[in-house]
Design a protein around this motif. Structure first.
Motif, PDB file in Angstrom:
ATOM      1  N   ALA A 113       0.861  -1.179   0.000  1.00  0.00           N
ATOM      2  CA  ALA A 113       0.000   0.000   0.000  1.00  0.00           C
ATOM      3  C   ALA A 113       0.895   1.225   0.000  1.00  0.00           C
ATOM      4  O   ALA A 113       2.015   1.188   0.509  1.00  0.00           O
ATOM      5  CB  ALA A 113      -0.915   0.010   1.233  1.00  0.00           C
ATOM      6  N   PRO A 114       0.431   2.338  -0.566  1.00  0.00           N
ATOM      7  CA  PRO A 114       1.279   3.535  -0.699  1.00  0.00           C
ATOM      8  C   PRO A 114       1.502   4.262   0.614  1.00  0.00           C
ATOM      9  O   PRO A 114       0.751   4.101   1.580  1.00  0.00           O
ATOM     10  CB  PRO A 114       0.504   4.407  -1.685  1.00  0.00           C
ATOM     11  N   ASP A 115       2.536   5.073   0.618  1.00  0.00           N
ATOM     12  CA  ASP A 115       2.818   5.932   1.766  1.00  0.00           C
ATOM     13  C   ASP A 115       1.904   7.153   1.747  1.00  0.00           C
ATOM     14  O   ASP A 115       1.512   7.664   2.777  1.00  0.00           O
ATOM     15  CB  ASP A 115       4.287   6.375   1.737  1.00  0.00           C
ATOM     16  N   GLN A 116       1.587   7.629   0.566  1.00  0.00           N
ATOM     17  CA  GLN A 116       0.651   8.727   0.399  1.00  0.00           C
ATOM     18  C   GLN A 116      -0.441   8.250  -0.555  1.00  0.00           C
ATOM     19  O   GLN A 116      -0.751   7.071  -0.595  1.00  0.00           O
ATOM     20  CB  GLN A 116       1.373   9.969  -0.143  1.00  0.00           C
ATOM     21  N   SER A 117      -1.013   9.127  -1.338  1.00  0.00           N
ATOM     22  CA  SER A 117      -2.057   8.728  -2.269  1.00  0.00           C
ATOM     23  C   SER A 117      -1.486   7.851  -3.371  1.00  0.00           C
ATOM     24  O   SER A 117      -0.436   8.143  -3.941  1.00  0.00           O
ATOM     25  CB  SER A 117      -2.714   9.970  -2.889  1.00  0.00           C
ATOM     26  N   GLY A 118      -2.150   6.726  -3.650  1.00  0.00           N
ATOM     27  CA  GLY A 118      -1.673   5.817  -4.674  1.00  0.00           C
ATOM     28  C   GLY A 118      -2.555   4.592  -4.750  1.00  0.00           C
ATOM     29  O   GLY A 118      -3.672   4.578  -4.224  1.00  0.00           O
ATOM     30  N   THR A 119      -2.055   3.537  -5.387  1.00  0.00           N
ATOM     31  CA  THR A 119      -2.840   2.332  -5.619  1.00  0.00           C
ATOM     32  C   THR A 119      -2.262   1.143  -4.860  1.00  0.00           C
ATOM     33  O   THR A 119      -1.083   1.119  -4.536  1.00  0.00           O
ATOM     34  CB  THR A 119      -2.870   1.991  -7.125  1.00  0.00           C
ATOM     35  N   LEU A 120      -3.108   0.151  -4.599  1.00  0.00           N
ATOM     36  CA  LEU A 120      -2.637  -1.112  -4.052  1.00  0.00           C
ATOM     37  C   LEU A 120      -1.897  -1.867  -5.144  1.00  0.00           C
ATOM     38  O   LEU A 120      -2.318  -1.887  -6.297  1.00  0.00           O
ATOM     39  CB  LEU A 120      -3.814  -1.951  -3.549  1.00  0.00           C
ATOM     40  N   MET A 121      -0.772  -2.526  -4.779  1.00  0.00           N
ATOM     41  CA  MET A 121       0.071  -3.211  -5.745  1.00  0.00           C
ATOM     42  C   MET A 121       0.294  -4.660  -5.301  1.00  0.00           C
ATOM     43  O   MET A 121       0.241  -4.975  -4.116  1.00  0.00           O
ATOM     44  CB  MET A 121       1.418  -2.503  -5.863  1.00  0.00           C
ATOM     45  N   ILE A 122       0.558  -5.553  -6.289  1.00  0.00           N
ATOM     46  CA  ILE A 122       0.878  -6.945  -5.998  1.00  0.00           C
ATOM     47  C   ILE A 122       2.042  -7.368  -6.878  1.00  0.00           C
ATOM     48  O   ILE A 122       2.168  -6.917  -8.026  1.00  0.00           O
ATOM     49  CB  ILE A 122      -0.351  -7.856  -6.209  1.00  0.00           C
ATOM     50  N   SER A 123       2.914  -8.236  -6.337  1.00  0.00           N
ATOM     51  CA  SER A 123       4.146  -8.606  -7.028  1.00  0.00           C
ATOM     52  C   SER A 123       4.098 -10.041  -7.548  1.00  0.00           C
ATOM     53  O   SER A 123       3.172 -10.810  -7.247  1.00  0.00           O
ATOM     54  CB  SER A 123       5.341  -8.475  -6.089  1.00  0.00           C
ATOM     55  N   ASN A 124       5.140 -10.412  -8.276  1.00  0.00           N
ATOM     56  CA  ASN A 124       5.398 -11.814  -8.566  1.00  0.00           C
ATOM     57  C   ASN A 124       6.105 -12.433  -7.362  1.00  0.00           C
ATOM     58  O   ASN A 124       6.315 -11.773  -6.346  1.00  0.00           O
ATOM     59  CB  ASN A 124       6.235 -11.965  -9.840  1.00  0.00           C
ATOM     60  N   ALA A 125       6.497 -13.691  -7.464  1.00  0.00           N
ATOM     61  CA  ALA A 125       7.095 -14.387  -6.319  1.00  0.00           C
ATOM     62  C   ALA A 125       8.389 -13.744  -5.860  1.00  0.00           C
ATOM     63  O   ALA A 125       8.658 -13.646  -4.662  1.00  0.00           O
ATOM     64  CB  ALA A 125       7.328 -15.859  -6.655  1.00  0.00           C
ATOM     65  N   ALA A 126       9.207 -13.312  -6.788  1.00  0.00           N
ATOM     66  CA  ALA A 126      10.503 -12.742  -6.427  1.00  0.00           C
ATOM     67  C   ALA A 126      10.388 -11.352  -5.823  1.00  0.00           C
ATOM     68  O   ALA A 126      11.280 -10.901  -5.104  1.00  0.00           O
ATOM     69  CB  ALA A 126      11.411 -12.699  -7.656  1.00  0.00           C
ATOM     70  N   GLY A 127       9.301 -10.655  -6.107  1.00  0.00           N
ATOM     71  CA  GLY A 127       9.184  -9.259  -5.690  1.00  0.00           C
ATOM     72  C   GLY A 127       9.814  -8.307  -6.685  1.00  0.00           C
ATOM     73  O   GLY A 127       9.968  -7.122  -6.404  1.00  0.00           O
TER      74      GLY A 127
END
Length: 199
Positions: A113-127
């Motif tokens: 989740a962002p520190d300020q305004s932004g979007t939720l993000m998801i990674s691959n296994a490695a990051g």
């Protein structure tokens, strides 16, 4: 009881710390400094010079202690390691400044989740590679998930908690706790218990 641990003989501006679930490995980030690692539950620490000196804000580590995703406010980026912190690379993450990172055990992925305004993000296994989980750009504060990713909950600054899933298909407002200045989220017992802190 608590024991104060001094690292490298001086006080530091510690910002974040997380540990693996399978052993005694810990990682801790210094704001405007390096990432440090302990393999004995915090008794001793070594600095990971290859992490680089950054304004570290958040990190999390896989259950086996090998993969680490760490967000920093400099250039609003994320770094990752797949070998327990020995080497680091810059992740494909440039949408928003990361404020919270969580490892999802059942999926072997990271969410943020962002520190300020932004979007939720998801990674691959490695990051190493990240994509948007949801398109909304809001002031999220904290995010966590159950083991399967079916229950992902995030807090919104001075607003409600919201719930989505791994695919981002659903987006539900949780009104019962009220509109508060949410800071962080923790999901335990595979979603049976949800902890949310505000100030």
């Amino acid at each position: 009881t608590w024991t104060e641990v001094t690292v490298s003989g001086s006080e530091k501006q510690w910002e974040t710390v997380e540990g693996s679930k399978n052993d005694f490995t810990l990682f801790a980030g210094v704001y405007n400094g390096l990432i440090y690692k302990s393999v004995d539950g915090g008794e001793s620490w070594v600095e990971l010079t290859n992490s680089g000196s950054e304004y570290w804000k958040c990190l999390d580590v896989s259950d086996d202690g090998q993969r680490v995703a760490a967000g920093y406010s400099t250039l609003q980026r994320m770094k990752y390691s797949t070998d327990g912190g020995d080497t680091w690379a810059t992740a494909n993450y440039s949408v928003t400044a990361p404020g919270t990172v969580r490892y999802i055990s059942g999926l072997d992925k990271f969410i943020s989740a962002p520190d300020q305004s932004g979007t939720l993000m998801i990674s691959n296994a490695a990051g190493s590679d990240w994509v948007q989980l949801r398109p909304e750009s809001v002031s999220y504060r904290g995010v966590d998930s159950n083991l399967s990713g079916a229950q992902i909950i995030a807090g919104i600054n001075n607003n409600y908690l919201v719930q989505t899933d791994l695919n981002g298909n659903s987006y539900t407002t949780i009104t019962e706790p009220g509109q508060l200045d949410w800071r962080d989220i923790a999901i335990k017992d595979n979603g049976a218990k949800i902890f949310a802190v505000s100030r």
